[in-house]
Design a protein around this motif. Structure first.
Motif, short mmCIF file in Angstrom:
data_model
loop_
_atom_site.label_atom_id
_atom_site.label_comp_id
_atom_site.label_asym_id
_atom_site.label_seq_id
_atom_site.Cartn_x
_atom_site.Cartn_y
_atom_site.Cartn_z
N SER A 31 0.80 -1.11 0.12
CA SER A 31 0.13 -0.03 -0.04
C SER A 31 1.00 1.24 -0.06
N PRO A 32 0.44 2.26 -0.69
CA PRO A 32 -0.67 2.45 -1.56
C PRO A 32 -0.39 1.62 -2.83
N ALA A 33 -1.43 1.65 -3.58
CA ALA A 33 -1.45 0.92 -5.04
C ALA A 33 -1.34 2.06 -5.94
N PRO A 34 -0.29 2.09 -6.81
CA PRO A 34 -0.18 3.19 -7.52
C PRO A 34 -0.98 3.40 -8.64
N VAL A 35 -1.86 2.33 -8.83
CA VAL A 35 -2.65 2.24 -10.17
C VAL A 35 -3.69 3.27 -9.69
N MET A 36 -4.16 3.33 -8.42
CA MET A 36 -5.21 4.05 -7.89
C MET A 36 -5.03 5.66 -7.52
N THR A 37 -4.95 6.14 -8.94
CA THR A 37 -4.70 7.71 -9.02
C THR A 37 -5.78 8.42 -8.27
N PRO A 38 -5.49 9.55 -7.89
CA PRO A 38 -6.67 10.60 -7.40
C PRO A 38 -7.98 10.38 -8.15
N GLU A 39 -7.70 10.62 -9.36
CA GLU A 39 -8.85 10.38 -10.30
C GLU A 39 -9.67 9.26 -10.42
N LEU A 40 -8.66 8.08 -10.28
CA LEU A 40 -9.56 6.83 -10.16
C LEU A 40 -10.31 6.50 -8.92
N ILE A 41 -9.74 7.03 -7.86
CA ILE A 41 -10.42 6.80 -6.43
C ILE A 41 -11.80 7.69 -6.61
N GLU A 42 -11.71 8.77 -7.13
CA GLU A 42 -13.02 9.58 -7.34
C GLU A 42 -13.85 8.90 -8.43
N ARG A 43 -13.35 8.33 -9.18
CA ARG A 43 -14.50 7.58 -10.15
C ARG A 43 -14.77 6.33 -9.36
N THR A 44 -13.97 5.67 -8.56
CA THR A 44 -14.51 4.55 -8.14
C THR A 44 -15.61 4.96 -6.77
N MET A 45 -15.48 6.03 -6.23
CA MET A 45 -16.52 6.40 -5.27
C MET A 45 -17.73 6.93 -6.06
N ARG A 46 -17.72 7.51 -6.91
CA ARG A 46 -18.74 8.02 -7.69
C ARG A 46 -19.75 6.98 -8.66
N GLU A 47 -18.88 6.01 -9.11
CA GLU A 47 -19.39 4.89 -9.84
C GLU A 47 -19.88 3.64 -9.28
N ILE A 48 -19.19 3.38 -8.10
CA ILE A 48 -19.20 2.23 -7.48
C ILE A 48 -19.50 2.22 -5.90
N ILE A 49 -19.00 2.89 -5.06
CA ILE A 49 -19.15 3.16 -3.61
C ILE A 49 -20.31 3.75 -3.39
N GLU A 50 -20.73 5.09 -3.95
CA GLU A 50 -21.87 5.63 -3.71
C GLU A 50 -23.26 5.19 -4.03
N PRO A 51 -23.03 4.72 -5.40
CA PRO A 51 -24.60 3.69 -5.87
C PRO A 51 -24.89 2.59 -4.81
N THR A 52 -23.51 1.82 -4.39
CA THR A 52 -23.88 0.80 -3.50
C THR A 52 -24.55 1.42 -2.17
N MET A 53 -23.83 2.28 -1.49
CA MET A 53 -24.42 2.90 -0.26
C MET A 53 -25.85 3.26 -0.41
N ARG A 54 -26.19 3.70 -1.64
CA ARG A 54 -27.59 4.26 -1.85
C ARG A 54 -28.43 3.13 -1.91
N GLY A 55 -28.00 2.28 -2.75
CA GLY A 55 -28.87 1.08 -3.24
C GLY A 55 -29.14 0.18 -1.85
N MET A 56 -28.11 0.01 -1.08
CA MET A 56 -28.36 -0.80 0.33
C MET A 56 -29.25 0.14 1.15
N ALA A 57 -29.16 1.16 1.17
CA ALA A 57 -30.01 2.10 2.12
C ALA A 57 -31.57 1.75 1.62
N GLU A 58 -31.66 2.00 0.26
CA GLU A 58 -33.22 2.02 -0.23
C GLU A 58 -33.67 0.64 -0.06
#
Length: 423
Positions: free
Chosen positions: A231-258
Motif C-alpha cells: 500500500s498504496p496501490a500506484p494504479v489508484m490515482t486520485p482520479e480513479l479513486i474519485e471515479r470509484t467513489m462516484r461509480e461504485i461505492i456511492e451507488p452501493t451505499m445508496r442502493g443498500m439504504a434503499e
C-alpha cells in the motif's frame, strides 16, 4: 474504552496492534486470538459462534465496542444480535453482509444500480452452468456463491478447467457455498483493493492496496487467500479513486439504504482497472487479509476513534490521514498450502526481525513454549519504506532471519510497483 476484538488471523493481529496504541483504549480483549494477538490483548475463551455467550461476556466486562474481524460471524448475524442487546458493533448487519456472503446478491445489486462489473449469470444446477460455460468459452470465471474461505473462485483459462470448477461447486467441494454458482466474463487489467469506512450514510475512503492472490511467483499457480500486499496501490490515482467513489461505492451505499439494509463497517472493493476505468470484481465486508496489515502500518490516525465514529453514525465529521511511506507485507505459508498445509512445525527467530518491521501472526499456536504453525498462511512479515522497493527489501531481510524450514513465501511481492519505480 473496553473493546472486544473477534478473530484469530493476521488481520486481527494488525487491528489489535493498532487498537492497542489508542489513548482511548482502557482494555482490549480478543476471542479466540492467537499468540501474536496475546501480546496486545487479553485472550478470552469465547465461542464466537455462540452469540448469546458473546453478548453475556460484553455485558459482564462492560464492553463499549465489539470489532468483528472476519466475515463469517458477520454473515451469521453476530452484529445484529449484539446490537439487539444494546452493544455497539463495528461491522455490518447480516443482511448488509450479503455483499460478501452472496456473490449473486452483489452482482444483482450491480445490475440494478448500474455499477460497472463483469457480465454474469447465476445457476442453481450443474447442467445449466456447464451449458453456459460451453456456450461462452474460456477464459471465464466460476465462483461459488457463498463464503468459501477465499478459495471458491476459479479463473479458468481453459474450457476443461471451467467445467471442473462447476462440477467442484455442485459436487460439494465448497459445501453449502457452492449450492449456487455465479459465472462471469473474464476481465483483464490490473487488480487493486479499495477500502471505505461506512456508517450507513457516509463513505470515507480508507486506503488502497494491491494483493497477490496466486501462490507462485510471477502470479502463477492456484489462487490463495493472499500471499502478500503493498500500500498504496500506484494504479489508484486520485482520479480513479474519485471515479470509484462516484461509480461504485456511492451507488452501493445508496442502493443498500434503499433496500432497507444500510451498510455500516468497512467496505472492501476488489477492483479491476482497465481502459474502461474501475470495475467491481467483488465486495468484502471486512478488512482484507493481508491488506489490513499494510493499511494499519500506514494509518496516522487513531483507529479506535474512527471505528467508534462508524458505530455512532458520525463518520461525516471524520477524515483519515496516511503516512507518506509505502508498506509491504510478505505472507509466510506452511508447505502444502493452499492444499493441505503442514501443521505443528516449530518457528524460531521471530524476535530477530529488524527494527521497524512488524511480524503479524496469522496461523500460529503456542505449544510447550514454542510458536508453531497452525494454519496455511502463518506469518505476515510487514515493513515500511520510502518506496515499495525499500519496504520490499526490509520485509525480505526480516523473512530471512526467521528459522522455519517448513515455511515458504513468494519472493516477488510488490513486483508491479517495483517495476514502476525503476522506470
Amino acid at each position: 474504552m473496553n473493546v472486544l476484538l473477534i478473530g484469530s488471523g493476521g488481520r486481527e493481529h494488525a487491528l489489535a496492534w493498532k487498537l492497542a496504541a489508542s489513548p482511548m483504549l482502557t482494555k482490549l480483549y480478543a476471542a479466540p486470538g492467537n499468540p501474536g494477538i496475546a501480546r496486545e490483548a487479553e485472550i478470552v475463551a469465547l465461542d464466537v459462534n455462540d452469540h448469546v455467550a458473546v453478548a453475556a461476556f460484553c455485558k459482564d466486562k462492560a464492553i463499549d465496542l465489539v470489532v468483528v474481524g472476519p466475515e463469517a460471524p458477520l454473515v451469521a448475524g453476530l452484529g445484529d444480535e449484539l446490537r439487539a442487546a444494546g452493544i455497539r458493533v463495528f461491522g455490518p448487519s447480516a443482511k448488509a453482509a450479503q455483499l460478501e456472503g452472496s456473490k449473486g446478491f452483489t452482482k444483482d445489486l450491480c445490475r440494478k444500480y448500474n455499477i460497472p462489473t463483469a457480465a454474469y449469470e447465476r445457476f442453481g444446477n450443474a447442467a445449466d452452468a456447464r451449458a453456459y460455460v460451453e456456450k461462452m468459452g474460456a477464459p471465464i470465471v466460476v465462483k461459488a456463491d457463498g463464503l468459501a474461505a477465499g478459495k471458491g473462485v476459479t479463473v479458468a483459462m481453459t474450457l476443461d478447467e471451467a467445467l471442473d470448477a462447476v462440477d467442484a461447486c455442485f459436487e460439494g467441494g465448497f459445501g453449502a457455498a457452492g449450492a449456487e454458482v455465479v459465472i462471469e466474463e473474464f476481465l483483464t487489467g490490473e487488480e487493486a483493493s479499495f477500502f471505505c469506512l461506512c456508517d450507513g450514510k457516509t463513505a470515507l475512503p480508507f486506503g488502497t492496496a494491491q494483493d497477490h492472490k496466486r501462490v507462485g511467483e510471477g502470479d502463477t499457480g492456484p489462487n490463495t487467500g493472499g500471499m502478500g500486499a503493498y500500500s498504496p496501490a500506484p494504479v489508484m490515482t486520485p482520479e480513479l479513486i474519485e471515479r470509484t467513489m462516484r461509480e461504485i461505492i456511492e451507488p452501493t451505499m445508496r442502493g443498500m439504504a434503499e433496500m432497507g439494509m444500510p451498510f455500516s463497517g468497512v467496505l472492501f472493493a476488489g477492483l479491476m482497472i482497465n481502459e474502461k476505468g474501475p470495475q467491481l470484481i467483488e465486495y468484502n465486508v471486512r478488512f482484507g487479509d493481508p491488506e489490513c496489515q499494510v493499511l494499519m502500518m500506514r494509518l496516522k490516525d487513531d483507529l479506535l476513534v474512527l471505528l467508534n465514529a462508524v458505530a455512532d453514525g458520525q463518520l461525516s465529521h471524520m477524515s483519515a490521514r496516511w503516512r507518506d511511506e509505502a508498506a509491504l507485507t510478505v505472507v509466510m505459508a506452511s508447505k502444502g498450502y493452499p492444499g493441505t498445509p503442514m501443521k505443528g512445525t516449530i518457528i524460531r527467530g521471530l524476535d530477530k526481525a529488524p527494527e521497524g518491521v512488524e511480524i503479524f501472526h496469522a496461523g500460529t499456536a503456542e505449544e510447550d513454549g514454542e510458536i508453531v504453525a497452525a494454519g496455511g498462511r502463518v506469518l505476515n512479515v510487514t515493513a515500511t519504506g520510502r518506496t515499495v522497493t525499500e519496504a520490499q527489501r526490509k520485509a525480505y531481510e526480516a523473512v530471512d532471519v526467521i528459522d522455519w524450514p517448513e515455511g515458504f513465501c513468494r519472493r516477488d511481492i510488490g513486483w508491479r510497483a517495483v517495476e514502476r519505480e525503476q522506470e
